[in-house]
Design a protein around this motif. Structure first.
Motif, mmCIF file in Angstrom:
data_model
loop_
_atom_site.group_PDB
_atom_site.id
_atom_site.type_symbol
_atom_site.label_atom_id
_atom_site.label_comp_id
_atom_site.label_asym_id
_atom_site.label_seq_id
_atom_site.Cartn_x
_atom_site.Cartn_y
_atom_site.Cartn_z
ATOM 1 N N LEU A 38 3.186 -110.479 31.880
ATOM 2 C CA LEU A 38 4.554 -110.807 32.278
ATOM 3 C C LEU A 38 5.509 -109.899 31.516
ATOM 4 N N ASP A 39 6.455 -109.313 32.222
ATOM 5 C CA ASP A 39 7.421 -108.399 31.608
ATOM 6 C C ASP A 39 6.716 -107.254 30.891
ATOM 7 N N GLY A 40 5.544 -106.851 31.423
ATOM 8 C CA GLY A 40 4.809 -105.743 30.844
ATOM 9 C C GLY A 40 4.073 -106.081 29.563
ATOM 10 N N LYS A 41 3.982 -107.380 29.224
ATOM 11 C CA LYS A 41 3.323 -107.794 27.992
ATOM 12 C C LYS A 41 2.186 -108.771 28.294
ATOM 13 N N LEU A 77 -3.915 -99.821 29.978
ATOM 14 C CA LEU A 77 -4.016 -100.071 31.419
ATOM 15 C C LEU A 77 -2.699 -100.610 31.984
ATOM 16 N N VAL A 78 -2.019 -101.439 31.214
ATOM 17 C CA VAL A 78 -0.701 -101.916 31.636
ATOM 18 C C VAL A 78 0.257 -100.743 31.768
ATOM 19 N N ARG A 79 0.197 -99.832 30.799
ATOM 20 C CA ARG A 79 1.105 -98.678 30.788
ATOM 21 C C ARG A 79 0.830 -97.724 31.945
ATOM 22 N N VAL A 80 -0.423 -97.273 32.075
ATOM 23 C CA VAL A 80 -0.709 -96.239 33.073
ATOM 24 C C VAL A 80 -0.607 -96.773 34.502
ATOM 25 N N ASN A 81 -0.841 -98.060 34.682
ATOM 26 C CA ASN A 81 -0.758 -98.638 36.021
ATOM 27 C C ASN A 81 0.596 -99.290 36.300
ATOM 28 N N GLU A 82 1.493 -99.175 35.311
ATOM 29 C CA GLU A 82 2.877 -99.651 35.461
ATOM 30 C C GLU A 82 2.918 -101.116 35.929
ATOM 31 N N ILE A 83 2.200 -101.958 35.195
ATOM 32 C CA ILE A 83 2.145 -103.375 35.527
ATOM 33 C C ILE A 83 3.276 -104.117 34.810
ATOM 34 N N ASN A 84 4.149 -104.722 35.572
ATOM 35 C CA ASN A 84 5.188 -105.574 35.003
ATOM 36 C C ASN A 84 4.764 -107.035 35.078
#
Length: 286
Positions: A38-41, A77-84
């Motif tokens: 959630l919120d990239g965290k 993985l959150v960073r490179v896949n731009e998961i919010n």
């Protein structure tokens, strides 16, 4: 195209492979965790990491990665896949020593297989399903006896979800010896007279990470909690009901086996717990 993680490498998803002799594929000899973003965290990463270690220990599996490195893989993985908003799926299997055999391979010479991938889920927290509430059917619980271990043996839970879908419902609760164990992929709760009732921890149910947090928040909010078994008939007479899981958070239940609960809409306690959970876990996310 997603970037995934396989045995120490970050790869495009269409280049990711594992051996056809991997015991996760042949024997369902593996464990998994799902961590929400959630919120990239990451939500409750520590809880999932601790349960992962326990699952592997119960199956005499060795970990292929440290907790610190696992956290970095999740974050990358959150960073490179731009998961919010979304999920990170993690699976560790016993690996393979090159052929099919019922006997475990030597852990000193056979490396476990580790795989992680992301699922982008915009609107995960503001779920329309939570506002509508879930309709549940009950089915017999015929799974193996160690449901406290989060294994990849998910065929019967998948069949349960399909039974619910065919019945025009959203999910199924599993019943053993007359008592509800849990949902197909969640822990189950009823509310009667403002008391939250949920099955006590044992080998019969998964020790839910979201369950632990929600019960803690409920007690902190001065809500009464009773951990005991309950029947489907008792559930049908409840004022409200809900489930908890890493991907569904707190999901209100509005119908069980065709019987509407309360006014047939999400209950106030379930909605309040969902609100508290999301607020508190966002504050603690890493």
């Amino acid at each position: 195209m997603r970037t995934v993680y396989v045995n120490g490498e970050y790869l495009p998803e269409n280049e990711a492979t594992i051996s056809i002799f991997d015991r996760g594929f042949l024997m369902a000899d593996g464990v998994y965790e799902v961590t929400s973003v959630l919120d990239g965290k990451l939500i409750d990463f520590d809880g999932h990491a601790v349960r992962l270690e326990r699952s592997m220990s119960e199956l005499d599996m060795r970990s292929p990665i440290t907790k610190e490195d696992l956290l970095e893989v999740h974050r990358e993985l959150v960073r490179v896949n731009e998961i919010n908003e979304g999920l990170i799926y993690l699976q560790i299997t016993r690996g393979s020593d090159g052929d099919r055999d019922f006997v475990f391979p030597d852990p000193e010479t056979t490396a476990p297989t580790i795989v992680l991938f992301t699922q982008n889920k915009p609107g995960l927290a503001d779920s329309p399903a939570a506002k509508k509430g879930a309709k549940i059917i009950s089915i017999e619980d015929i799974r193996w006896g160690r449901r406290d271990i989060k294994t990849v043996q998910l065929l019967y839970p998948s069949m349960g979800k399909m039974m619910a879908k065919k019945a025009g419902c959203d999910d199924a609760w599993l019943v053993e010896d007359g008592f509800v164990t849990e949902g197909t992929s969640n822990n189950a709760y009823i509310v009667k007279g403002n008391k939250i009732i949920t099955r006590q921890l044992s080998n019969d149910i998964l020790h839910g990470i979201t369950r632990a947090a929600v019960l803690r928040f409920a007690r902190e909010a001065q809500m009464e909690v009773e951990e005991r078994s309950f029947t489907i008939d008792e559930a049908k007479e409840a004022d409200e009901a809900f489930t908890t899981s890493a991907s569904g958070f707190v999901m209100p239940v509005v119908e069980i086996d065709g019987v509407a609960l309360g006014e047939g809409v999400p209950g106030t306690i379930a909605l309040r717990l969902r609100e508290i959970y999301l607020d508190e876990m966002r504050k603690a996310a890493i």
